[in-house]
Scaffold this active site. Structure first.
Site, mmCIF file in Angstrom:
data_model
loop_
_atom_site.group_PDB
_atom_site.id
_atom_site.type_symbol
_atom_site.label_atom_id
_atom_site.label_comp_id
_atom_site.label_asym_id
_atom_site.label_seq_id
_atom_site.Cartn_x
_atom_site.Cartn_y
_atom_site.Cartn_z
ATOM 1 N N GLU A 66 0.681 -1.276 0.167
ATOM 2 C CA GLU A 66 0.191 -0.092 -0.021
ATOM 3 C C GLU A 66 0.824 1.193 0.121
ATOM 4 O O GLU A 66 1.937 1.124 0.663
ATOM 5 C CB GLU A 66 -0.973 0.058 1.282
ATOM 6 C CG GLU A 66 -1.934 1.351 1.485
ATOM 7 C CD GLU A 66 -2.902 1.504 0.304
ATOM 8 O OE1 GLU A 66 -2.496 1.519 -0.930
ATOM 9 O OE2 GLU A 66 -4.067 1.496 0.626
ATOM 10 N N ASP A 67 0.365 2.365 -0.503
ATOM 11 C CA ASP A 67 1.139 3.535 -0.823
ATOM 12 C C ASP A 67 0.977 4.301 0.785
ATOM 13 O O ASP A 67 1.890 4.729 1.574
ATOM 14 C CB ASP A 67 0.532 4.516 -1.578
ATOM 15 C CG ASP A 67 -0.713 4.835 -1.685
ATOM 16 O OD1 ASP A 67 -1.623 3.983 -0.723
ATOM 17 O OD2 ASP A 67 -1.405 5.483 -2.620
ATOM 18 N N ASP A 84 -4.095 5.610 6.156
ATOM 19 C CA ASP A 84 -4.665 6.828 6.515
ATOM 20 C C ASP A 84 -5.781 6.546 7.637
ATOM 21 O O ASP A 84 -5.386 6.387 9.049
ATOM 22 C CB ASP A 84 -5.365 7.754 5.441
ATOM 23 C CG ASP A 84 -5.752 9.129 5.529
ATOM 24 O OD1 ASP A 84 -5.365 9.679 6.809
ATOM 25 O OD2 ASP A 84 -6.682 9.396 4.984
ATOM 26 N N PHE A 90 -2.100 16.132 3.661
ATOM 27 C CA PHE A 90 -2.412 15.480 2.458
ATOM 28 C C PHE A 90 -1.204 15.495 1.473
ATOM 29 O O PHE A 90 -0.825 16.414 1.037
ATOM 30 C CB PHE A 90 -3.502 16.037 1.578
ATOM 31 C CG PHE A 90 -4.289 15.123 0.565
ATOM 32 C CD1 PHE A 90 -5.117 14.184 0.953
ATOM 33 C CD2 PHE A 90 -3.840 15.245 -0.517
ATOM 34 C CE1 PHE A 90 -5.627 13.277 0.188
ATOM 35 C CE2 PHE A 90 -4.337 14.595 -1.775
ATOM 36 C CZ PHE A 90 -5.250 13.434 -1.350
ATOM 37 N N ARG A 108 0.885 11.964 -9.667
ATOM 38 C CA ARG A 108 1.431 10.829 -9.549
ATOM 39 C C ARG A 108 2.841 10.567 -9.939
ATOM 40 O O ARG A 108 3.646 9.744 -9.369
ATOM 41 C CB ARG A 108 0.507 9.592 -10.219
ATOM 42 C CG ARG A 108 -0.833 9.388 -9.561
ATOM 43 C CD ARG A 108 -1.496 7.976 -9.971
ATOM 44 N NE ARG A 108 -2.879 7.918 -10.011
ATOM 45 C CZ ARG A 108 -3.525 7.978 -8.914
ATOM 46 N NH1 ARG A 108 -2.948 7.334 -7.706
ATOM 47 N NH2 ARG A 108 -4.803 7.788 -8.936
HETATM 48 P P1 5GP Z 1 -7.528 4.663 4.404
HETATM 49 O O1 5GP Z 1 -8.593 3.758 3.762
HETATM 50 O O2 5GP Z 1 -6.417 4.184 5.256
HETATM 51 O O3 5GP Z 1 -8.255 5.869 5.032
HETATM 52 O O4 5GP Z 1 -6.909 5.264 2.974
HETATM 53 C C1 5GP Z 1 -6.115 4.786 2.350
HETATM 54 C C2 5GP Z 1 -6.311 5.366 0.676
HETATM 55 O O5 5GP Z 1 -6.607 6.767 0.948
HETATM 56 C C3 5GP Z 1 -4.737 5.487 0.267
HETATM 57 O O6 5GP Z 1 -4.339 4.214 -0.637
HETATM 58 C C4 5GP Z 1 -4.796 6.563 -0.633
HETATM 59 O O7 5GP Z 1 -5.345 6.468 -1.930
HETATM 60 C C5 5GP Z 1 -5.590 7.515 0.104
HETATM 61 N N1 5GP Z 1 -4.993 8.638 0.889
HETATM 62 C C6 5GP Z 1 -4.865 8.898 2.040
HETATM 63 N N2 5GP Z 1 -4.268 9.427 2.284
HETATM 64 C C7 5GP Z 1 -3.670 10.301 1.462
HETATM 65 C C8 5GP Z 1 -2.680 11.422 1.014
HETATM 66 O O8 5GP Z 1 -2.328 12.034 2.090
HETATM 67 N N3 5GP Z 1 -2.681 11.853 -0.285
HETATM 68 C C9 5GP Z 1 -3.094 10.945 -1.158
HETATM 69 N N4 5GP Z 1 -2.954 11.281 -2.627
HETATM 70 N N5 5GP Z 1 -4.055 9.922 -0.808
HETATM 71 C C10 5GP Z 1 -4.188 9.505 0.296
#
Ligand code: 5GP
Length: 182
Positions: free
Chosen positions: A106-107, A110, A159, A172
């Site tokens: 995963e990138d 959050d 963000f 990206r």
């Molecule tokens: P979660 O389900 O943990 O809230 O979110 C995971 C996804 O939210 C990540 O794979 C990403 O696509 C998006 N995301 C969360 N924080 C960021 C951020 O700071 N920047 C970007 N570009 N995407 C984010």
């Protein structure tokens, strides 16, 4: 460069959080640990589309164990920066993961909702093992309890864009990680 031709993206306005060099160094370190942990195995790395593609492609080139890759796409934020809280599989894996050593790539973690859902979903498909590697973690934003097995960087609640992460599908391609201004 300030003299950009029309249509080029202007990235200078976004503050660098992690340079390309810092990311590269950390991924090499992570790959050493992961290669050691998976010695004698042939892990299946599952990249979460689309944000994790750059991280996955850099990570696998530093891994020394034989491996396979596959991809899964889940819905997350759409074009906005706030989480909807709803996770849905948009594109599933091409293969069964039964009996495999699966490493989800995963990138960024959050709220934790995406990985919480995916770990439960993929876990029910009877892999031999299931772990998660994330390049970035924003623990301050968690809505559900979730702890990645491997993490590149803990970052503040900002963000971020670049290195695979987008804002409305833009940015990206940046090789470093930058903060999107409010
Ligand atoms: P979660 O389900 O943990 O809230 O979110 C995971 C996804 O939210 C990540 O794979 C990403 O696509 C998006 N995301 C969360 N924080 C960021 C951020 O700071 N920047 C970007 N570009 N995407 C984010």
């Amino acid at each position: 460069m300030t003299d950009q031709s029309a249509g080029d993206i202007d990235i200078e306005k976004f503050e660098v959080l992690l340079s390309a060099g810092q990311i590269e160094t950390r991924i090499t370190e992570m790959a050493e640990v992961i290669s050691k942990d998976y010695r004698g195995k042939r892990p299946l790395l599952i990249g979460i589309l689309k944000g994790a593609v750059i991280f996955l492609s850099d990570l696998i080139r530093s891994l020394t164990v034989p491996l396979e890759i596959d991809f899964i796409a889940v819905s997350s934020y759409g074009d906005a920066t706030a989480s909807s809280g709803v996770v849905r599989i948009l594109k599933d894996l091409e293969q069964s993961i039964q009996g495999k050593d699966v490493l989800i790539v995963e990138d960024i973690v959050d709220t934790g909702l995406t990985l919480n859902y995916l770990v439960e979903n993929l876990g029910s498909r009877q892999p031999n093992s299931l772990k998660v590697v994330t390049l970035l973690d924003k623990p301050d934003r968690r809505k559900v309890k979730f702890e990645p097995d491997y993490c590149g960087f803990i970052i503040p609640d900002r963000f971020v864009i670049g290195y695979g992460l987008d804002y409305g599908e833009d940015y990206r391609q940046l090789s470093d990680l930058r903060v999107l201004n409010d």
